[in-house]
Scaffold this active site. Structure first.
Site, PDB file in Angstrom:
ATOM      1  N   SER A  83       0.823  -1.202   0.000  1.00  0.00           N
ATOM      2  CA  SER A  83       0.000   0.000   0.000  1.00  0.00           C
ATOM      3  C   SER A  83       0.864   1.262   0.000  1.00  0.00           C
ATOM      4  O   SER A  83       1.609   1.493  -0.954  1.00  0.00           O
ATOM      5  CB  SER A  83      -0.965  -0.049   1.191  1.00  0.00           C
ATOM      6  OG  SER A  83      -1.963   0.928   1.076  1.00  0.00           O
ATOM      7  N   ASP A 192     -10.330  -5.391  -3.552  1.00  0.00           N
ATOM      8  CA  ASP A 192      -9.783  -4.338  -2.687  1.00  0.00           C
ATOM      9  C   ASP A 192     -10.764  -3.176  -2.580  1.00  0.00           C
ATOM     10  O   ASP A 192     -11.150  -2.577  -3.584  1.00  0.00           O
ATOM     11  CB  ASP A 192      -8.449  -3.853  -3.267  1.00  0.00           C
ATOM     12  CG  ASP A 192      -7.588  -3.109  -2.262  1.00  0.00           C
ATOM     13  OD1 ASP A 192      -8.150  -2.364  -1.434  1.00  0.00           O
ATOM     14  OD2 ASP A 192      -6.358  -3.270  -2.319  1.00  0.00           O
ATOM     15  N   HIS A 224      -7.817  -5.619   1.140  1.00  0.00           N
ATOM     16  CA  HIS A 224      -6.582  -4.838   1.078  1.00  0.00           C
ATOM     17  C   HIS A 224      -5.423  -5.475   1.846  1.00  0.00           C
ATOM     18  O   HIS A 224      -4.289  -5.452   1.379  1.00  0.00           O
ATOM     19  CB  HIS A 224      -6.858  -3.430   1.590  1.00  0.00           C
ATOM     20  CG  HIS A 224      -5.714  -2.483   1.387  1.00  0.00           C
ATOM     21  ND1 HIS A 224      -5.191  -2.200   0.144  1.00  0.00           N
ATOM     22  CD2 HIS A 224      -4.974  -1.762   2.278  1.00  0.00           C
ATOM     23  CE1 HIS A 224      -4.193  -1.335   0.267  1.00  0.00           C
ATOM     24  NE2 HIS A 224      -4.037  -1.062   1.545  1.00  0.00           N
TER      25      HIS A 224
END
Length: 252
Positions: A83, A192, A224
């Site tokens: 991320s 996600d 995620h």
């Protein structure tokens, strides 16, 4: 002292704990690799309040310090970023590719957030206005497997100023993609609900890495937090295969 050949630097995401990436450590160490998992400033604390006043440059500094420490033990480094950590990995690549950085592995790189207030999203122009009277944002669960304890993976809220700095990192990193040419693996989740799927397309198409040296692998069911969710073993296996192929290529 003689260095080992390879090591791995793992960079966690925004508001995440080390629990979000720790499932990678043992499989990588079983390959005989040195593994470094730094905790970024303001993270891993008893309260998200510790993030208040922290900026993305602090997180870059922490990651770079860990990179240098690992570079004293190994000749080549694979950088895995999840991320926001993927953005930090890309910024390390602009500086150390062609040297000690062998390649980067980007897990759900956060170029486009599901939030309409993020960079490149329709309401981003409102973000600077909102920060004047909203001092914190709640964060949602980021797991498909709700038996997992999401609280242990990330903070449940974050200070607005830290979120704005994260937004600045997104814009800064996107502006530098064309400078990146190192080998690259991208993993993303079709389910996600934090980072949009086209984030990985932005990374894949934006870098100058040769087509033969970059790839995207899609996970079908995970949310995620892919290294804690229902397909974590598939994600880990894909990363192990990529690293082993890079090691073999270097040895050859």
């Amino acid at each position: 002292m003689k260095k080992d050949a390879f090591g791995v630097l793992i960079v966690h995401g925004f508001t995440a704990t080390l629990n979000s990436v720790n499932s990678l450590v043992e499989p990588l160490e079983k390959l005989g690799l040195h593994v470094s998992v730094p905790i970024l400033k303001g993270h891993g604390e008893s309260s998200p309040e510790k993030l208040r006043g922290v900026t993305w440059r602090d997180w870059m500094q922490d990651a770079e310090a860990a990179f240098h420490e690992l570079s004293e033990k190994v000749d080549k480094i694979f950088v895995i970023g999840h991320s926001m950590g993927a953005l930090i990995a890309l910024n390390l690549a602009t500086k150390y590719q062609g040297g000690q950085l062998d390649s980067v592995i980007l897990a759900a790189p956060a170029f486009r957030l599901v939030s309409m207030l993020g960079p490149g999203r329709p309401l981003h122009f409102l973000a600077p206005v909102l920060k004047t009277f909203i001092k914190s944002w709640d964060l949602s669960v980021a797991l498909s497997d709700h038996d997992e304890k999401s609280r242990s993976m990330h903070y449940l809220w974050a200070p607005t100023d830290a979120i704005m700095s994260f937004f600045d990192l997104i814009s800064f990193t996107e502006s530098r993609l064309h400078d990146i040419r190192c080998p690259m693996l991208i993993l993303h989740n079709r389910n996600d609900q934090t980072v949009t799927q086209n984030s990985s397309d932005i990374a894949f198409k934006g870098v100058a890495t040769a087509s033969s040296d970059k790839d995207i692998v899609w996970l079908e069911r995970s949310e995620h937090q892919m290294f804690c969710d229902c397909e974590k073993m598939r994600a880990i296996d894909v990363i192990i295969d990529f690293i082993q192929s890079r090691i073999s290529k270097t040895a050859g």
